[in-house]
Design a protein around this motif. Structure first.
Motif, PDB file in Angstrom:
ATOM      1  N   PRO A 161       7.004  39.387  -6.809  1.00  0.00           N
ATOM      2  CA  PRO A 161       7.606  39.686  -7.800  1.00  0.00           C
ATOM      3  C   PRO A 161       6.968  40.555  -9.043  1.00  0.00           C
ATOM      4  CG  PRO A 161       7.665  37.512  -8.244  1.00  0.00           C
ATOM      5  CD  PRO A 161       6.853  38.009  -6.886  1.00  0.00           C
ATOM      6  N   THR A 162       7.538  41.177  -9.643  1.00  0.00           N
ATOM      7  CA  THR A 162       6.995  42.122 -10.583  1.00  0.00           C
ATOM      8  C   THR A 162       5.982  41.116 -11.576  1.00  0.00           C
ATOM      9  OG1 THR A 162       8.677  42.353 -12.017  1.00  0.00           O
ATOM     10  CG2 THR A 162       8.236  44.334 -10.476  1.00  0.00           C
ATOM     11  N   LEU A 163       6.446  39.970 -12.059  1.00  0.00           N
ATOM     12  CA  LEU A 163       6.084  39.166 -12.776  1.00  0.00           C
ATOM     13  C   LEU A 163       4.815  38.819 -12.467  1.00  0.00           C
ATOM     14  CD1 LEU A 163       6.631  37.193 -15.137  1.00  0.00           C
ATOM     15  CD2 LEU A 163       7.482  35.421 -13.624  1.00  0.00           C
ATOM     16  N   PHE A 164       4.607  38.635 -11.238  1.00  0.00           N
ATOM     17  CA  PHE A 164       3.273  38.045 -10.578  1.00  0.00           C
ATOM     18  C   PHE A 164       2.035  39.106 -10.330  1.00  0.00           C
ATOM     19  CE2 PHE A 164       5.971  34.059 -10.053  1.00  0.00           C
ATOM     20  CZ  PHE A 164       5.566  33.393 -11.040  1.00  0.00           C
ATOM     21  N   ARG A 165       2.682  40.241 -10.272  1.00  0.00           N
ATOM     22  CA  ARG A 165       1.759  41.036  -9.594  1.00  0.00           C
ATOM     23  C   ARG A 165       0.500  41.544 -10.407  1.00  0.00           C
ATOM     24  NH1 ARG A 165       6.396  45.661  -7.507  1.00  0.00           N
ATOM     25  NH2 ARG A 165       7.395  44.044  -6.245  1.00  0.00           N
ATOM     26  N   PRO A 166       0.404  41.302 -11.442  1.00  0.00           N
ATOM     27  CA  PRO A 166      -0.647  41.253 -12.438  1.00  0.00           C
ATOM     28  C   PRO A 166      -1.957  40.206 -11.810  1.00  0.00           C
ATOM     29  CG  PRO A 166       1.093  41.394 -13.897  1.00  0.00           C
ATOM     30  CD  PRO A 166       1.497  40.986 -12.602  1.00  0.00           C
ATOM     31  N   LEU A 167      -1.261  39.382 -11.138  1.00  0.00           N
ATOM     32  CA  LEU A 167      -2.447  38.305 -10.780  1.00  0.00           C
ATOM     33  C   LEU A 167      -2.837  38.521  -9.323  1.00  0.00           C
ATOM     34  CD1 LEU A 167      -0.036  35.010 -11.732  1.00  0.00           C
ATOM     35  CD2 LEU A 167      -1.991  35.882 -13.004  1.00  0.00           C
ATOM     36  N   VAL A 168      -2.306  39.583  -8.749  1.00  0.00           N
ATOM     37  CA  VAL A 168      -2.870  40.001  -7.259  1.00  0.00           C
ATOM     38  C   VAL A 168      -3.025  41.348  -7.182  1.00  0.00           C
ATOM     39  CG1 VAL A 168      -1.401  38.083  -6.213  1.00  0.00           C
ATOM     40  CG2 VAL A 168      -0.384  40.196  -6.649  1.00  0.00           C
ATOM     41  N   ALA A 184      -7.744  31.540  -4.225  1.00  0.00           N
ATOM     42  CA  ALA A 184      -9.056  31.885  -3.656  1.00  0.00           C
ATOM     43  C   ALA A 184      -9.469  33.246  -3.851  1.00  0.00           C
ATOM     44  CB  ALA A 184      -9.260  31.381  -2.361  1.00  0.00           C
ATOM     45  N   ARG A 185      -8.471  34.039  -3.568  1.00  0.00           N
ATOM     46  CA  ARG A 185      -8.734  35.572  -3.572  1.00  0.00           C
ATOM     47  C   ARG A 185      -8.480  35.982  -4.955  1.00  0.00           C
ATOM     48  NH1 ARG A 185      -4.975  36.596   1.278  1.00  0.00           N
ATOM     49  NH2 ARG A 185      -4.485  38.783   0.357  1.00  0.00           N
ATOM     50  N   TYR A 186      -7.334  35.535  -5.627  1.00  0.00           N
ATOM     51  CA  TYR A 186      -6.916  36.065  -6.912  1.00  0.00           C
ATOM     52  C   TYR A 186      -6.982  34.630  -7.825  1.00  0.00           C
ATOM     53  CZ  TYR A 186      -5.247  39.986  -3.903  1.00  0.00           C
ATOM     54  OH  TYR A 186      -5.268  40.727  -3.133  1.00  0.00           O
ATOM     55  N   PRO A 187      -8.211  34.531  -8.433  1.00  0.00           N
ATOM     56  CA  PRO A 187      -8.183  33.352  -9.214  1.00  0.00           C
ATOM     57  C   PRO A 187      -7.162  33.332 -10.307  1.00  0.00           C
ATOM     58  CG  PRO A 187     -10.453  33.891  -8.611  1.00  0.00           C
ATOM     59  CD  PRO A 187      -9.414  34.979  -8.323  1.00  0.00           C
ATOM     60  N   GLY A 188      -6.441  32.101 -10.595  1.00  0.00           N
ATOM     61  CA  GLY A 188      -5.413  32.048 -11.587  1.00  0.00           C
ATOM     62  C   GLY A 188      -3.913  32.277 -10.969  1.00  0.00           C
ATOM     63  N   PHE A 189      -3.994  32.479  -9.561  1.00  0.00           N
ATOM     64  CA  PHE A 189      -2.408  32.554  -9.016  1.00  0.00           C
ATOM     65  C   PHE A 189      -1.778  31.289  -9.022  1.00  0.00           C
ATOM     66  CE2 PHE A 189       0.414  32.532  -5.389  1.00  0.00           C
ATOM     67  CZ  PHE A 189       1.201  33.645  -5.721  1.00  0.00           C
ATOM     68  N   LEU A 190      -2.544  30.269  -8.693  1.00  0.00           N
ATOM     69  CA  LEU A 190      -1.703  28.983  -8.792  1.00  0.00           C
ATOM     70  C   LEU A 190      -1.418  28.467 -10.064  1.00  0.00           C
ATOM     71  CD1 LEU A 190      -3.822  26.327  -6.286  1.00  0.00           C
ATOM     72  CD2 LEU A 190      -1.689  27.214  -6.048  1.00  0.00           C
ATOM     73  N   ASP A 191      -2.103  28.928 -11.050  1.00  0.00           N
ATOM     74  CA  ASP A 191      -1.631  28.515 -12.287  1.00  0.00           C
ATOM     75  C   ASP A 191      -0.437  29.357 -12.796  1.00  0.00           C
ATOM     76  OD1 ASP A 191      -3.774  26.561 -12.929  1.00  0.00           O
ATOM     77  OD2 ASP A 191      -4.888  27.959 -13.912  1.00  0.00           O
ATOM     78  N   GLY A 192      -0.023  30.258 -11.994  1.00  0.00           N
ATOM     79  CA  GLY A 192       0.928  31.240 -12.331  1.00  0.00           C
ATOM     80  C   GLY A 192       2.255  30.654 -11.667  1.00  0.00           C
ATOM     81  N   VAL A 193       2.125  29.999 -10.560  1.00  0.00           N
ATOM     82  CA  VAL A 193       3.310  29.607  -9.835  1.00  0.00           C
ATOM     83  C   VAL A 193       3.585  28.066  -9.916  1.00  0.00           C
ATOM     84  CG1 VAL A 193       3.204  31.833  -8.405  1.00  0.00           C
ATOM     85  CG2 VAL A 193       2.174  29.569  -7.834  1.00  0.00           C
ATOM     86  N   ILE A 194       2.543  27.499 -10.013  1.00  0.00           N
ATOM     87  CA  ILE A 194       2.572  25.920 -10.191  1.00  0.00           C
ATOM     88  C   ILE A 194       2.243  25.295 -11.376  1.00  0.00           C
ATOM     89  CG2 ILE A 194       1.581  23.862  -8.921  1.00  0.00           C
ATOM     90  CD1 ILE A 194       2.987  25.607  -6.809  1.00  0.00           C
ATOM     91  N   GLU A 195       3.108  24.272 -11.364  1.00  0.00           N
ATOM     92  CA  GLU A 195       3.093  23.508 -12.873  1.00  0.00           C
ATOM     93  C   GLU A 195       3.376  21.874 -12.640  1.00  0.00           C
ATOM     94  OE1 GLU A 195       5.366  24.718 -16.604  1.00  0.00           O
ATOM     95  OE2 GLU A 195       6.323  23.014 -16.175  1.00  0.00           O
ATOM     96  N   GLU A 196       2.193  21.411 -12.704  1.00  0.00           N
ATOM     97  CA  GLU A 196       2.322  19.695 -12.419  1.00  0.00           C
ATOM     98  C   GLU A 196       2.505  19.486 -10.859  1.00  0.00           C
ATOM     99  OE1 GLU A 196       4.514  17.921 -15.414  1.00  0.00           O
ATOM    100  OE2 GLU A 196       3.473  18.418 -16.905  1.00  0.00           O
ATOM    101  N   GLY A 197       1.979  20.302  -9.881  1.00  0.00           N
ATOM    102  CA  GLY A 197       2.081  20.259  -8.655  1.00  0.00           C
ATOM    103  C   GLY A 197       3.448  20.635  -7.933  1.00  0.00           C
TER     104      GLY A 197
END
Lengths: 155, 95
Positions: free
Chosen positions: B8-15, B37-50
């Protein structure tokens, strides 16, 4: 950012919102994006899945339906360019809930329809730019005349 | 054919501003790790406390995963994954 809407889509949105009042309605705006403008070709109503007792004031669009529409548009010129919802009791004002929703959907049209306004129902729309844009800005809406709308909405 | 992930547009800056990215098959959580691994920071964008962040939903071939196996949901070759923030609001809606 400018928003181009065929008159028949504007009329459909207004009639749909008025007919459903006092419940709020919601749905998808389909069309195409371009440099500095978004062209809506059609509006697709979706069920309001907010809790039954809250539907006069709240709305929620079923995401499964959004995924289905998105998949059906694959390979076509149309895409989901935005969302609309109505405010049966109020004006088409920019509220904190709109701001919060737009924060999750940058570069997406967020339209509010106020069907009860006289003499004309009111449509307003907001847009938040890409990464780093601090907040939404109101879009300039242009209602496209039928002759021009035909080129936008072949049907 | 790899897995296609719709962003989605929200996360496109991350990829790198992509609307879709490809990944190898795995669980949803593993796919997200590949993207991180390819776009560092992606996980922090979509995951919170696992877990998936609040108001964020994932669909695999049109089926929502939160109410099923969540991040452990398997995704196979040729499958489609959609990430979507919720679309809701209203006069009395708390964000």
């Amino acid at each position: 950012m400018r928003l181009l809407i065929p008159a028949r889509v504007r009329d459909m949105l207004s009639a749909y919102a008025a007919a459903a009042a006092p419940a709020a309605v919601c749905g998808l705006l389909l069309g195409q994006g371009g440099a500095g403008e978004i062209r809506v070709s059609r509006a697709l109503p979706c069920p309001n899945t907010a809790a039954a007792g809250d539907r006069a004031h709240r709305f929620e669009i079923d995401l499964g339906g959004v995924v289905n529409v998105s998949r059906s548009l694959s390979g076509t010129a149309e895409q989901i360019v935005g969302f609309f919802h109505s405010r049966p009791y109020g004006g088409a004002e920019w509220e904190s809930s709109d701001r919060a929703a737009l924060a999750l959907w940058p570069e997406t049209v967020w339209m509010v329809v106020a069907p009860a306004k006289r003499p004309q129902p009111v449509l307003r729309a907001w847009w938040r730019g890409g990464h780093g844009a601090p907040r939404g800005v109101e879009m300039e809406i242009e209602i496209v005349a039928p002759s021009r709308a035909r080129s936008l909405c072949p049907d | 054919m790899p897995v296609t992930i719709h962003i989605p547009t929200l996360f496109r800056p991350l990829v790198a501003a992509r609307s879709t990215v490809a990944a190898a098959e795995g669980t949803v959580g593993e796919l997200f790790a590949q993207l991180d691994a390819r776009y560092p920071g992606f996980l922090d964008g979509v995951i919170e406390e696992g877990e998936l962040r609040p108001r964020l939903y994932v669909f695999v071939n049109g089926r929502e995963i939160r109410s099923d196996r969540g991040l452990q949901t398997p995704v196979g070759v040729g499958d489609e994954v959609h990430l979507l923030p919720s679309i809701r609001g209203g006069a009395r809606c708390a964000s």
